[in-house]
Design an enzyme around this catalytic site. Structure first.
Site, PDB file in Angstrom:
ATOM      1  N   TYR A  80      50.004  95.423  75.672  1.00 42.52           N
ATOM      2  CA  TYR A  80      51.029  95.588  76.698  1.00 42.52           C
ATOM      3  C   TYR A  80      51.055  94.464  77.740  1.00 42.52           C
ATOM      4  CZ  TYR A  80      51.311 100.211  74.605  1.00 42.52           C
ATOM      5  OH  TYR A  80      51.458 101.246  73.708  1.00 42.52           O
TER       6      TYR A  80
ATOM      7  N   ASN B 241      61.987 102.930  79.804  1.00 40.51           N
ATOM      8  CA  ASN B 241      60.859 102.816  78.872  1.00 40.51           C
ATOM      9  C   ASN B 241      60.229 104.209  78.823  1.00 40.51           C
ATOM     10  OD1 ASN B 241      58.574 102.466  77.400  1.00 40.51           O
ATOM     11  ND2 ASN B 241      57.874 100.623  78.482  1.00 40.51           N
TER      12      ASN B 241
ATOM     13  N   HIS C 277      58.906 109.197  71.617  1.00 40.27           N
ATOM     14  CA  HIS C 277      58.621 109.634  70.246  1.00 40.27           C
ATOM     15  C   HIS C 277      58.594 111.154  70.102  1.00 40.27           C
ATOM     16  CE1 HIS C 277      57.567 105.465  69.855  1.00 40.27           C
ATOM     17  NE2 HIS C 277      56.556 105.575  70.687  1.00 40.27           N
TER      18      HIS C 277
ATOM     19  N   ASP D  31      68.182 114.995  75.360  1.00 44.54           N
ATOM     20  CA  ASP D  31      69.300 115.830  75.808  1.00 44.54           C
ATOM     21  C   ASP D  31      69.789 115.393  77.185  1.00 44.54           C
ATOM     22  OD1 ASP D  31      69.309 117.343  73.504  1.00 44.54           O
ATOM     23  OD2 ASP D  31      68.156 119.007  74.348  1.00 44.54           O
TER      24      ASP D  31
ATOM     25  N   HIS E 218      60.973  98.639  75.571  1.00 46.21           N
ATOM     26  CA  HIS E 218      59.545  98.754  75.257  1.00 46.21           C
ATOM     27  C   HIS E 218      58.887  97.389  75.418  1.00 46.21           C
ATOM     28  CE1 HIS E 218      59.973 102.796  73.518  1.00 46.21           C
ATOM     29  NE2 HIS E 218      61.092 102.347  73.007  1.00 46.21           N
ATOM     30  N   LEU E 219      57.680  97.406  75.950  1.00 47.67           N
ATOM     31  CA  LEU E 219      56.916  96.157  76.084  1.00 47.67           C
ATOM     32  C   LEU E 219      56.512  95.631  74.711  1.00 47.67           C
ATOM     33  CD1 LEU E 219      54.920  97.903  78.801  1.00 47.67           C
ATOM     34  CD2 LEU E 219      55.952  95.689  79.288  1.00 47.67           C
ATOM     35  N   SER E 220      55.969  96.529  73.898  1.00 43.59           N
ATOM     36  CA  SER E 220      55.565  96.172  72.537  1.00 43.59           C
ATOM     37  C   SER E 220      56.762  96.395  71.601  1.00 43.59           C
ATOM     38  CB  SER E 220      54.387  97.042  72.098  1.00 43.59           C
ATOM     39  OG  SER E 220      54.795  98.405  71.971  1.00 43.59           O
TER      40      SER E 220
ATOM     41  N   ARG F  61      55.206 105.648  65.758  1.00 42.77           N
ATOM     42  CA  ARG F  61      55.974 104.990  66.825  1.00 42.77           C
ATOM     43  C   ARG F  61      57.310 104.459  66.325  1.00 42.77           C
ATOM     44  NH1 ARG F  61      52.222 104.427  70.990  1.00 42.77           N
ATOM     45  NH2 ARG F  61      50.102 104.214  70.198  1.00 42.77           N
TER      46      ARG F  61
HETATM   47  C1  DQA Z   1      55.713 101.669  74.742  1.00 44.61           C
HETATM   48  C2  DQA Z   1      55.502 101.938  73.249  1.00 44.61           C
HETATM   49  C3  DQA Z   1      55.176 103.389  73.005  1.00 44.61           C
HETATM   50  O1  DQA Z   1      54.953 103.622  71.619  1.00 44.61           O
HETATM   51  C4  DQA Z   1      53.914 103.784  73.749  1.00 44.61           C
HETATM   52  O2  DQA Z   1      53.680 105.175  73.615  1.00 44.61           O
HETATM   53  C5  DQA Z   1      53.925 103.390  75.190  1.00 44.61           C
HETATM   54  C6  DQA Z   1      54.516 102.109  75.569  1.00 44.61           C
HETATM   55  C7  DQA Z   1      55.954 100.175  75.026  1.00 44.61           C
HETATM   56  O3  DQA Z   1      56.412  99.872  76.117  1.00 44.61           O
HETATM   57  O4  DQA Z   1      55.654  99.323  74.184  1.00 44.61           O
HETATM   58  O5  DQA Z   1      53.371 104.069  76.026  1.00 44.61           O
HETATM   59  O6  DQA Z   1      56.876 102.372  75.172  1.00 44.61           O
END
Ligand code: DQA
Length: 147
Positions: free
Chosen positions: A24, A75, A81, A88, A101-103, A112
């Site tokens: 991250y 985010n 997930h 909703d 998402h960071l990743s 994921r």
């Molecule tokens: C995340 C990716 C998700 O799978 C993970 O549960 C996170 C961070 C990301 O920013 O990459 O907590 O949302």
């Protein structure tokens, strides 16, 4: 006056900088906030930047965005997930929703690879570390209607 872009971050993102930095990054969430504010300001926009570890709090903030935001960057972290309730809530919005998402979850574990949030998102930015948030602000700024 254009309403602010609301930027929401879900569980465990308060630990950004120390939480699995190899995945991250080393930027803290406060660093990310500063970068988002600067990116928005360059477009004449402002941001409301919030993080919660609690699903219901995030849902309350999504509902608030219905009337108070010009766009929503979210985010959802792990709740993306799992949370149909968050989906909703997002589906009630009539503003651009940018999932961030960071990743790159699509390149990680199988669990994921699906996010419920994507079903309500205008678009998705993932895999660029803290820059994902900035790119999401750019995307939101390009979609905001100013009439
Ligand atoms: C995340 C990716 C998700 O799978 C993970 O549960 C996170 C961070 C990301 O920013 O990459 O907590 O949302």
């Amino acid at each position: 006056m254009v309403k602010p872009i609301h930027v929401l971050s879900g569980p465990n993102l308060n630990l950004l900088g120390t939480r699995e930095p190899e995945i991250y990054g080393k930027d803290t969430l406060d660093d990310v906030r500063v970068r988002c504010e600067a990116r928005a300001a360059a477009r004449g926009l402002s941001v409301v930047f919030r993080q919660s570890n609690h699903e219901g709090v995030l849902i309350d903030w999504v509902q608030e965005a219905r009337t108070e935001a010009s766009a929503l960057v979210i985010n959802p972290a792990g709740y993306g997930h799992t949370s149909i309730a968050l989906l909703d809530a997002l589906k009630t919005l009539n503003i651009p929703v940018i999932e961030c998402h960071l990743s790159n979850p699509a390149a990680r574990e199988e669990f994921r690879r699906h996010t419920f949030v994507s079903l309500a998102a205008t678009g998705l930015v993932s895999g660029f570390g803290a820059a994902s948030y900035e790119l999401a602000i750019e995307a939101a700024a390009g979609l905001i209607s100013v009439d």
